[in-house]
Design a protein around this motif. Structure first.
Motif, PDB file in Angstrom:
ATOM      1  N   GLN A 115      81.487 -14.394  40.891  1.00  0.00           N
ATOM      2  CA  GLN A 115      81.198 -15.995  40.181  1.00  0.00           C
ATOM      3  C   GLN A 115      79.713 -15.961  39.709  1.00  0.00           C
ATOM      4  O   GLN A 115      79.542 -16.458  38.963  1.00  0.00           O
ATOM      5  N   GLY A 154      79.288 -14.559  36.346  1.00  0.00           N
ATOM      6  CA  GLY A 154      80.124 -15.305  35.455  1.00  0.00           C
ATOM      7  C   GLY A 154      81.161 -14.902  35.040  1.00  0.00           C
ATOM      8  O   GLY A 154      82.028 -15.226  33.876  1.00  0.00           O
ATOM      9  N   THR A 197      85.354 -18.352  36.902  1.00  0.00           N
ATOM     10  CA  THR A 197      84.982 -19.710  36.856  1.00  0.00           C
ATOM     11  C   THR A 197      84.970 -20.508  38.543  1.00  0.00           C
ATOM     12  O   THR A 197      85.647 -19.901  39.450  1.00  0.00           O
ATOM     13  N   GLU A 198      84.448 -21.621  38.823  1.00  0.00           N
ATOM     14  CA  GLU A 198      84.191 -22.304  39.866  1.00  0.00           C
ATOM     15  C   GLU A 198      85.595 -22.493  40.466  1.00  0.00           C
ATOM     16  O   GLU A 198      86.002 -22.465  41.560  1.00  0.00           O
ATOM     17  N   GLU A 199      86.369 -23.015  39.783  1.00  0.00           N
ATOM     18  CA  GLU A 199      87.981 -23.399  40.077  1.00  0.00           C
ATOM     19  C   GLU A 199      88.623 -22.130  40.670  1.00  0.00           C
ATOM     20  O   GLU A 199      89.309 -22.564  41.636  1.00  0.00           O
ATOM     21  N   LYS A 200      88.621 -21.149  39.749  1.00  0.00           N
ATOM     22  CA  LYS A 200      89.232 -19.955  40.357  1.00  0.00           C
ATOM     23  C   LYS A 200      88.768 -19.468  41.696  1.00  0.00           C
ATOM     24  O   LYS A 200      89.402 -18.794  42.432  1.00  0.00           O
TER      25      LYS A 200
END
Length: 119
Positions: free
Chosen positions: A86, A89, A92-95
């Motif tokens: 994370q 990059g 994603t924050e959601e994943k």
């Protein structure tokens, strides 16, 4: 076909789904990470399921506990790599939160299983 005991364990089943999710996720990572974080994440997640399976085949509770502890350690390694991917990059924050929730459930179940063995 025979079903082995480890296959019936909820923690192994959840870890199996988690491995699939990791493979699908890392297929989206940059190709230059093939021998880096992709390999590390995949191997660590596979190690969770492998250690549960191997541990449940052992004869003594002490041996079973040792392999469950190894599975837990691999899960912690996965958390480390999720944080780093994370940061880089790749995730994603959601994943990240979805996978983090899954791996935390697995670690909780591993802790519960570990506590059942006479060490």
């Amino acid at each position: 076909m025979k079903t082995f005991y480890f296959e019936k364990l909820d923690v192994w089943q959840k870890a199996r789904v988690f491995v699939k999710n990791i493979y699908e996720l890392t297929a989206e990572f940059p190709t230059e990470e093939k021998y880096g974080v992709i390999s590390q994440l995949r191997r660590a997640s596979l190690s969770i399921t492998a250690n549960i399976a191997e541990g449940m085949s052992r004869n003594t509770e002490k041996d079973k506990a040792r392999f469950i502890n190894l599975a837990f350690s691999s899960a912690i390694e996965v958390i480390n790599f999720l944080i780093l991917t994370q940061d880089l990059g790749f995730l994603t924050e959601e994943k990240y939160f979805k996978l983090r929730e899954q791996i935390e459930e697995i670690t909780n179940k591993l802790n519960s299983l570990y506590s059942k063995f006479d060490k």
